[in-house]
Design an enzyme around this catalytic site. Structure first.
Site, mmCIF file in Angstrom:
data_model
loop_
_atom_site.group_PDB
_atom_site.id
_atom_site.type_symbol
_atom_site.label_atom_id
_atom_site.label_comp_id
_atom_site.label_asym_id
_atom_site.label_seq_id
_atom_site.Cartn_x
_atom_site.Cartn_y
_atom_site.Cartn_z
ATOM 1 N N PHE A 107 53.314 12.180 46.851
ATOM 2 C CA PHE A 107 51.954 12.615 46.575
ATOM 3 C C PHE A 107 51.921 14.137 46.550
ATOM 4 O O PHE A 107 52.519 14.789 47.393
ATOM 5 C CB PHE A 107 50.986 12.137 47.662
ATOM 6 C CG PHE A 107 50.614 10.693 47.534
ATOM 7 C CD1 PHE A 107 49.852 10.256 46.471
ATOM 8 C CD2 PHE A 107 51.021 9.782 48.493
ATOM 9 C CE1 PHE A 107 49.486 8.919 46.362
ATOM 10 C CE2 PHE A 107 50.659 8.451 48.401
ATOM 11 C CZ PHE A 107 49.894 8.023 47.320
ATOM 12 N N GLY A 108 51.166 14.702 45.608
ATOM 13 C CA GLY A 108 50.961 16.146 45.573
ATOM 14 C C GLY A 108 52.151 16.896 45.054
ATOM 15 O O GLY A 108 53.181 16.340 44.678
ATOM 16 N N THR A 109 52.039 18.217 45.033
ATOM 17 C CA THR A 109 53.091 19.048 44.461
ATOM 18 C C THR A 109 54.320 19.114 45.342
ATOM 19 O O THR A 109 55.403 19.430 44.873
ATOM 20 C CB THR A 109 52.571 20.472 44.238
ATOM 21 O OG1 THR A 109 52.063 20.981 45.463
ATOM 22 C CG2 THR A 109 51.481 20.506 43.193
ATOM 23 N N LEU B 168 55.169 0.433 52.775
ATOM 24 C CA LEU B 168 55.380 -0.884 52.162
ATOM 25 C C LEU B 168 54.242 -1.296 51.246
ATOM 26 O O LEU B 168 54.362 -2.262 50.493
ATOM 27 C CB LEU B 168 55.599 -1.942 53.242
ATOM 28 C CG LEU B 168 54.382 -2.673 53.861
ATOM 29 C CD1 LEU B 168 54.869 -3.813 54.737
ATOM 30 C CD2 LEU B 168 53.473 -1.744 54.625
ATOM 31 N N TYR C 135 47.814 3.836 42.762
ATOM 32 C CA TYR C 135 46.886 4.060 43.868
ATOM 33 C C TYR C 135 45.476 4.321 43.350
ATOM 34 O O TYR C 135 45.253 4.523 42.149
ATOM 35 C CB TYR C 135 47.334 5.256 44.717
ATOM 36 C CG TYR C 135 47.478 6.552 43.950
ATOM 37 C CD1 TYR C 135 46.365 7.352 43.660
ATOM 38 C CD2 TYR C 135 48.721 6.995 43.503
ATOM 39 C CE1 TYR C 135 46.485 8.536 42.951
ATOM 40 C CE2 TYR C 135 48.849 8.176 42.797
ATOM 41 C CZ TYR C 135 47.733 8.944 42.520
ATOM 42 O OH TYR C 135 47.856 10.121 41.813
ATOM 43 N N ARG D 70 41.064 10.642 49.755
ATOM 44 C CA ARG D 70 42.455 10.344 50.058
ATOM 45 C C ARG D 70 42.956 9.308 49.060
ATOM 46 O O ARG D 70 42.187 8.479 48.567
ATOM 47 C CB ARG D 70 42.622 9.779 51.477
ATOM 48 C CG ARG D 70 42.314 10.752 52.579
ATOM 49 C CD ARG D 70 43.302 11.906 52.661
ATOM 50 N NE ARG D 70 42.996 12.742 53.803
ATOM 51 C CZ ARG D 70 42.126 13.754 53.796
ATOM 52 N NH1 ARG D 70 41.462 14.026 52.692
ATOM 53 N NH2 ARG D 70 41.919 14.473 54.876
ATOM 54 N N GLN D 71 44.252 9.352 48.803
ATOM 55 C CA GLN D 71 44.865 8.373 47.914
ATOM 56 C C GLN D 71 45.495 7.248 48.751
ATOM 57 O O GLN D 71 46.219 7.528 49.711
ATOM 58 C CB GLN D 71 45.946 9.021 47.033
ATOM 59 C CG GLN D 71 45.411 9.980 45.988
ATOM 60 C CD GLN D 71 44.897 11.276 46.569
ATOM 61 O OE1 GLN D 71 45.554 11.911 47.383
ATOM 62 N NE2 GLN D 71 43.703 11.687 46.152
ATOM 63 N N GLU E 180 45.223 15.181 31.406
ATOM 64 C CA GLU E 180 44.183 14.530 32.200
ATOM 65 C C GLU E 180 43.092 13.947 31.299
ATOM 66 O O GLU E 180 42.532 12.882 31.607
ATOM 67 C CB GLU E 180 43.621 15.522 33.221
ATOM 68 C CG GLU E 180 44.622 15.800 34.341
ATOM 69 C CD GLU E 180 44.441 17.129 35.036
ATOM 70 O OE1 GLU E 180 43.321 17.692 34.998
ATOM 71 O OE2 GLU E 180 45.432 17.636 35.618
ATOM 72 N N VAL F 166 53.807 2.449 56.628
ATOM 73 C CA VAL F 166 52.790 2.029 55.658
ATOM 74 C C VAL F 166 53.272 2.205 54.219
ATOM 75 O O VAL F 166 52.582 1.822 53.279
ATOM 76 C CB VAL F 166 51.473 2.804 55.906
ATOM 77 C CG1 VAL F 166 51.574 4.238 55.386
ATOM 78 C CG2 VAL F 166 50.273 2.070 55.325
ATOM 79 N N TYR G 256 39.729 24.485 36.590
ATOM 80 C CA TYR G 256 40.885 25.351 36.308
ATOM 81 C C TYR G 256 40.468 26.807 36.197
ATOM 82 O O TYR G 256 41.246 27.712 36.522
ATOM 83 C CB TYR G 256 41.590 24.878 35.035
ATOM 84 C CG TYR G 256 42.429 23.638 35.237
ATOM 85 C CD1 TYR G 256 43.759 23.739 35.650
ATOM 86 C CD2 TYR G 256 41.895 22.371 35.044
ATOM 87 C CE1 TYR G 256 44.533 22.611 35.850
ATOM 88 C CE2 TYR G 256 42.662 21.236 35.242
ATOM 89 C CZ TYR G 256 43.980 21.355 35.648
ATOM 90 O OH TYR G 256 44.752 20.232 35.856
#
Length: 415
Positions: A407-409, A284, A187, A203-204, A138, A282, A96
């Protein structure tokens, strides 16, 4: 740390500026930061950066933060989503410091003299107010992981094709220790070295099977990297990690995994209310984990309608598995949409509707609309999810009962 009324006013005054220059700021931020700290390239999605998804997503997040700086509760779901992704990447407090430095510098470079000392101070205070909140959340996620605080080695125990584009990887921990459970829908982050980039990438991937102590399963779609026109011969950036998993990783190979994370999961696994699971492609995978977990109850399973869209039945994963479950679990039903059904599909009656998934084609009974407690989980491309949600809301479904995997912002799915 809290903002003064004057600082809140200054930040809200920058909303139009961020709307105009946000992507320029965030692109410069990523370029400068990754040049100075190339070690961070591992945790940033190169494909999303090249496509412009990452700068656009961060610009949208900055715009939203500035717009709601006096009512941050509105952003709580987004903060929760980002914190889970950060935890899956093992982001630390010192990261950060780096992000804050280069973000504020990029704002100063783009805005020039308009980025006055009072405005810099206001944004620095606003950044650290949010950063400290996320660092705290976190830390709680890391604590709940019971000592799993870094990427862990897993062996590819089995590699199983599920369709002509999706393959499952059964991953067992090298240390043979029992795996912690997870909530179906969550995930893991996968980290592998990418030769083309000379560094690793993360990657998630959603876990696609019910929890067990021996293995985690992910089911990965091979990504040819089609550009916006859909022309495979045109320049594009394929899914580096997805393609590596398909082409280079075989049974016995080792990859690194994070602890399971994610806030897209069954909100009440013990509920008896109906469940409608809607996916495309994907998408699913997390919904399959939900089905596999819930149908273990057999006749006591809650009513479930699994709705899925694919191009052809050959590209649809878990088809035979779902047929078997549907035969053995009375309260499970399936509906399939195919955008490009072939003659074999038509002859075999392997689909219900031609075309993209369209919930308006389904009856009230199909969607369990009469039950005011029915929950809806949607996963797939962002546009598909938003359109499906729009249809459900138009049918009178309360927004609180509609859950989407983002996923992500900016809701950009991982490649």
């Amino acid at each position: 740390m809290s903002l003064t009324p004057e600082q809140i006013g200054l930040i809200k005054a920058t909303v139009p500026v961020l709307q105009e220059h946000g992507v320029t700021i965030t692109k410069l931020f990523y370029d400068n930061m990754l040049k100075a700290h190339p070690e961070l390239q591992t945790v940033f999605n190169v494909s999303n950066k090249v496509h412009g998804h990452q700068p656009l997503a961060l610009a949208g997040a900055l715009f939203a933060y500035a717009s709601h700086i006096d009512d941050l509760g509105v952003l709580s779901p987004t903060v929760e989503l980002i914190c889970h992704k950060h935890a899956s990447l093992y982001i630390q407090p010192e990261h950060y410091q780096i992000v804050g430095k280069f973000l504020l510098e990029a704002m100063g470079q783009v805005l020039g003299d308009a980025f006055t000392p009072p405005l810099l101070d206001a944004w620095a205070s606003a950044y650290w107010m949010l950063a400290n909140l996320m660092i705290g959340k976190e830390a709680e996620l890391y604590k709940a992981a019971d000592g799993w605080t870094d990427f862990r080695d897993f062996t590819v125990a089995k590699k199983v094709p599920e369709s002509d584009v999706i393959t499952s990887f059964y991953l067992e921990p090298v240390d043979k220790k029992p795996l912690p459970s997870f909530i179906p829908g969550q995930y893991v982050s996968v980290m592998v070295p990418v030769p083309q980039l000379n560094h690793a990438q993360c990657r998630q991937y959603s876990l696609s099977d019910k929890p067990n102590e021996k293995y985690y399963r992910i089911s990965v779609r091979k990504d040819p990297g089609l550009n916006a026109s859909g022309d495979a011969s045109a320049p594009a950036h394929p899914g580096y990690v997805s393609n590596l998993l398909h082409e280079r990783f075989n049974e016995g190979d080792v990859i690194k995994l994070s602890h399971p994370y994610g806030d897209f999961h069954l909100t009440n696994p013990d509920s008896t209310s109906p469940l409608v699971l809607v996916s495309a492609g994907v998408g699913l995978t997390p919904l399959t984990a939900m089905v596999n977990s819930l149908t273990e109850l057999g006749n006591n399973a809650r009513p479930i309608h699994f709705i899925h869209g694919a191009h052809t039945s050959a590209s649809r994963a878990f088809g035979e598995h779902m047929k078997h479950l549907e035969r053995s679990v009375p309260k499970l039903r399936t509906t399939y949409f195919l955008t490009k059904p072939g003659e074999a599909d038509k002859a075999g009656e392997s689909y219900t509707h031609a075309g993209r998934v369209d919930l308006s084609k389904l009856s009230e009974d199909d969607l369990f609309l009469e039950d005011g407690k029915t929950e809806y989980y949607i996963c797939g491309p962002t546009g598909f999810m938003l359109e499906s949600k729009k249809t459900l809301l138009a049918k009178g479904v309360d927004e609180s009962r509609v859950h989407m995997e983002l996923f992500g912002t900016g809701g950009v799915p991982a490649s």
